[in-house]
Design an enzyme around this catalytic site. Structure first.
Site, PDB file in Angstrom:
ATOM      1  CB  CYS A 111      -0.945  -0.012   1.194  1.00 27.66           C
ATOM      2  SG  CYS A 111      -1.936  -1.505   1.260  1.00 27.66           S
ATOM      3  CG  HIS A 255      -3.390   3.171   2.061  1.00 33.31           C
ATOM      4  ND1 HIS A 255      -3.887   2.679   0.881  1.00 33.31           N
ATOM      5  CD2 HIS A 255      -3.416   2.138   2.951  1.00 33.31           C
ATOM      6  CE1 HIS A 255      -4.209   1.403   1.052  1.00 33.31           C
ATOM      7  NE2 HIS A 255      -3.932   1.055   2.294  1.00 33.31           N
ATOM      8  CG  ASN A 285      -6.889  -1.162   1.301  1.00 30.46           C
ATOM      9  OD1 ASN A 285      -6.142  -0.860   0.360  1.00 30.46           O
ATOM     10  ND2 ASN A 285      -6.434  -1.480   2.494  1.00 30.46           N
TER      11      ASN A 285
HETATM   12  O1  UT7 Z   1      -3.829  -1.431   3.822  1.00 27.05           O
HETATM   13  C1  UT7 Z   1      -3.931  -1.888   5.143  1.00 27.05           C
HETATM   14  C2  UT7 Z   1      -4.981  -2.964   5.159  1.00 27.05           C
HETATM   15  N1  UT7 Z   1      -5.429  -3.406   6.449  1.00 27.05           N
HETATM   16  C3  UT7 Z   1      -6.261  -2.737   7.244  1.00 27.05           C
HETATM   17  O2  UT7 Z   1      -6.660  -1.608   7.019  1.00 27.05           O
HETATM   18  C4  UT7 Z   1      -6.755  -3.470   8.470  1.00 27.05           C
HETATM   19  C5  UT7 Z   1      -6.927  -2.601   9.674  1.00 27.05           C
HETATM   20  N2  UT7 Z   1      -7.798  -3.293  10.624  1.00 27.05           N
HETATM   21  C6  UT7 Z   1      -9.144  -3.100  10.618  1.00 27.05           C
HETATM   22  O3  UT7 Z   1      -9.641  -2.264   9.911  1.00 27.05           O
HETATM   23  C7  UT7 Z   1      -9.969  -3.958  11.550  1.00 27.05           C
HETATM   24  O4  UT7 Z   1      -9.119  -4.714  12.394  1.00 27.05           O
HETATM   25  C8  UT7 Z   1     -10.938  -4.906  10.758  1.00 27.05           C
HETATM   26  C9  UT7 Z   1     -12.014  -4.076  10.071  1.00 27.05           C
HETATM   27  C10 UT7 Z   1     -10.182  -5.751   9.762  1.00 27.05           C
HETATM   28  C11 UT7 Z   1     -11.640  -5.830  11.749  1.00 27.05           C
HETATM   29  O5  UT7 Z   1     -12.298  -5.063  12.754  1.00 27.05           O
HETATM   30  P1  UT7 Z   1     -12.105  -5.444  14.285  1.00 27.05           P
HETATM   31  O6  UT7 Z   1     -12.891  -4.474  15.059  1.00 27.05           O
HETATM   32  O7  UT7 Z   1     -10.639  -5.518  14.573  1.00 27.05           O
HETATM   33  O8  UT7 Z   1     -12.830  -6.848  14.359  1.00 27.05           O
HETATM   34  P2  UT7 Z   1     -12.274  -8.247  14.902  1.00 27.05           P
HETATM   35  O9  UT7 Z   1     -11.338  -8.845  13.928  1.00 27.05           O
HETATM   36  O10 UT7 Z   1     -11.840  -8.093  16.323  1.00 27.05           O
HETATM   37  O11 UT7 Z   1     -13.609  -9.102  14.892  1.00 27.05           O
HETATM   38  C12 UT7 Z   1     -14.726  -8.748  15.739  1.00 27.05           C
HETATM   39  C13 UT7 Z   1     -15.866  -9.684  15.432  1.00 27.05           C
HETATM   40  C14 UT7 Z   1     -15.453 -11.155  15.438  1.00 27.05           C
HETATM   41  O12 UT7 Z   1     -16.524 -11.898  15.998  1.00 27.05           O
HETATM   42  P3  UT7 Z   1     -16.484 -12.398  17.522  1.00 27.05           P
HETATM   43  O13 UT7 Z   1     -15.262 -13.274  17.620  1.00 27.05           O
HETATM   44  O14 UT7 Z   1     -16.364 -11.155  18.348  1.00 27.05           O
HETATM   45  O15 UT7 Z   1     -17.777 -13.116  17.669  1.00 27.05           O
HETATM   46  C15 UT7 Z   1     -15.324 -11.498  13.978  1.00 27.05           C
HETATM   47  O16 UT7 Z   1     -15.549 -12.868  13.718  1.00 27.05           O
HETATM   48  O17 UT7 Z   1     -16.378  -9.441  14.113  1.00 27.05           O
HETATM   49  C16 UT7 Z   1     -16.418 -10.654  13.377  1.00 27.05           C
HETATM   50  N3  UT7 Z   1     -16.230 -10.360  11.956  1.00 27.05           N
HETATM   51  C17 UT7 Z   1     -17.243 -10.080  11.121  1.00 27.05           C
HETATM   52  N4  UT7 Z   1     -18.561 -10.016  11.297  1.00 27.05           N
HETATM   53  C18 UT7 Z   1     -19.336  -9.700  10.245  1.00 27.05           C
HETATM   54  C19 UT7 Z   1     -15.060 -10.291  11.283  1.00 27.05           C
HETATM   55  N5  UT7 Z   1     -15.301  -9.976   9.999  1.00 27.05           N
HETATM   56  C20 UT7 Z   1     -16.644  -9.834   9.878  1.00 27.05           C
HETATM   57  C21 UT7 Z   1     -17.490  -9.506   8.796  1.00 27.05           C
HETATM   58  N6  UT7 Z   1     -18.808  -9.442   9.023  1.00 27.05           N
HETATM   59  N7  UT7 Z   1     -17.005  -9.236   7.550  1.00 27.05           N
END
Ligand code: UT7
Length: 328
Positions: A111, A255, A285
């Site tokens: 990125c 970005h 992204n």
């Molecule tokens: O160019 C750089 C690219 N990378 C990034 O920008 C990533 C930066 N990180 C983020 O933006 C966030 O970490 C994410 C958006 C990827 C994830 O958000 P989060 O608040 O860190 O969520 P998490 O991974 O802690 O997951 C929370 C919950 C989980 O469920 P439980 O275990 O709490 O029941 C996941 O299974 O959300 C669930 N989950 C979803 N639910 C619905 C994960 N993905 C999804 C989804 N839809 N697509």
């Protein structure tokens, strides 16, 4: 000599996929994706390639700059999703647009690739070696996604953006200064495996098949922490180098990874969020393509004025990050 952007262009695949459409493929919801990322839809390839999107973006940038393909001295193409390991994608674009006099090669800094390309072009121009350089960010990330990993695949989109940078006499406008950083020690928080070692002496593939994914793997929270700490620090560093303050900047072109990251960066800088243009709700992204696609949109909407002070900032896998200051 200074480097000035005189043309911008972009290209997106025809097919738009909304969050609601994603719910047909996986257990997710429009609400979850919008709240956590700010993304509503993205363009996904139905046959468009990294090379074809890049070529279209380059043609548009050249047209706007009033330059012919023959006048281009160099093509720097940032991508982490090329169709071929060789030839490099920049050479494919050279062939497609007819830039017969250009030297062409790829840069992979994920990125941050477009930003690193811009600073590389600046070094070539300042040295007097080249005058007209196409810098491109182009990705078809959808082929690197595990479409069963809902925490990752919902973030990304496909697309390309390009700029034509020219050598101009020293003056007010152009690239003023930059800061670039890499931290390989945290590389595995965002990775994608290439093929395994396989030759008559060594068969890594046989030993490890099925143990390692060949799709993008991401520790989302680690990436989030990295971006929200390092990006504001890096922007402050480049501002200090140039004697400018946050208030002196007209637009922060970051970005487009996640609206929450951009809001956190603005907050840490104490900057007005209105100075952070965003298009990730419509395109997601697109890794190296996000900054040049957003720049092209701003440029074509007439939102960039001569003398405007811009901060561009990229961050992502590597880990890599960097910022530069451009006077438009
Ligand atoms: O160019 C750089 C690219 N990378 C990034 O920008 C990533 C930066 N990180 C983020 O933006 C966030 O970490 C994410 C958006 C990827 C994830 O958000 P989060 O608040 O860190 O969520 P998490 O991974 O802690 O997951 C929370 C919950 C989980 O469920 P439980 O275990 O709490 O029941 C996941 O299974 O959300 C669930 N989950 C979803 N639910 C619905 C994960 N993905 C999804 C989804 N839809 N697509």
């Amino acid at each position: 000599m200074k480097m000035k952007i005189t043309g911008t262009g972009s290209a997106l695949p025809r097919k738009v996929v909304t969050n609601t459409q994603l719910t047909e493929w996986m257990d997710t919801s429009d609400e979850w994706i919008r709240e956590r990322t700010g993304i509503a839809e993205r363009h996904l390839s139905t046959g468009e390639t990294v090379a074809s999107l890049a070529a279209e973006a380059c043609r548009k940038a050249l047209e706007q700059a009033g330059k012919t393909a023959e006048e281009v001295d160099m093509i720097l193409l940032a991508t982490c999703s090329p169709e071929y390991l060789l030839p490099c994608c920049a050479c494919q674009v050279q062939q497609e647009i007819g830039a017969v006099n250009a030297v062409a090669f790829d840069i992979n800094a994920a990125c941050s690739g477009f930003l690193f390309g811009l600073t590389t072009a600046n070094a070539y121009i300042q040295s007097g070696m080249y005058r007209n350089i196409l810098i491109v960010g182009s990705e078809v990330l959808s082929k690197l996604m595990d479409w069963e990993d809902r925490s990752t695949c919902i973030l990304f989109g496909d697309g390309a953006g390009a700029v034509l940078a020219e050598a101009v006499e020293d003056g007010e406008s152009g690239l003023v200064d930059s800061v670039q950083r890499s931290d390989g020690s945290k590389g595995m928080v965002l990775s994608c495996r290439e093929r395994m070692i396989s030759n008559p002496l060594y068969k890594e593939a046989a030993e490890r098949t099925n143990q390692e994914s060949f799709y993008v793997q991401m520790d989302g929270q680690a990436v989030y922490r990295f971006a929200t700490r390092q990006v504001p620090a890096c922007i402050r560093e480049v501002l200090e180098k140039t004697g400018l303050t946050v208030e002196d900047i007209d637009l922060f072109v970051l970005h487009q990874a996640n609206v929450r990251i951009i809001e956190a960066v603005a907050k840490r800088l104490g900057a007005d969020i209105g100075k952070f243009p965003m298009n990730l709700d419509r395109v997601g992204n697109m890794s190296s393509a996000t900054i040049p696609v957003l720049l092209d949109e701003l440029n074509r909407e007439g939102r960039l004025h001569s003398g405007d002070r811009l901060v561009l900032s990229g961050f992502g896998a590597g880990l890599t990050y960097g910022s530069c200051i451009l006077i438009w």
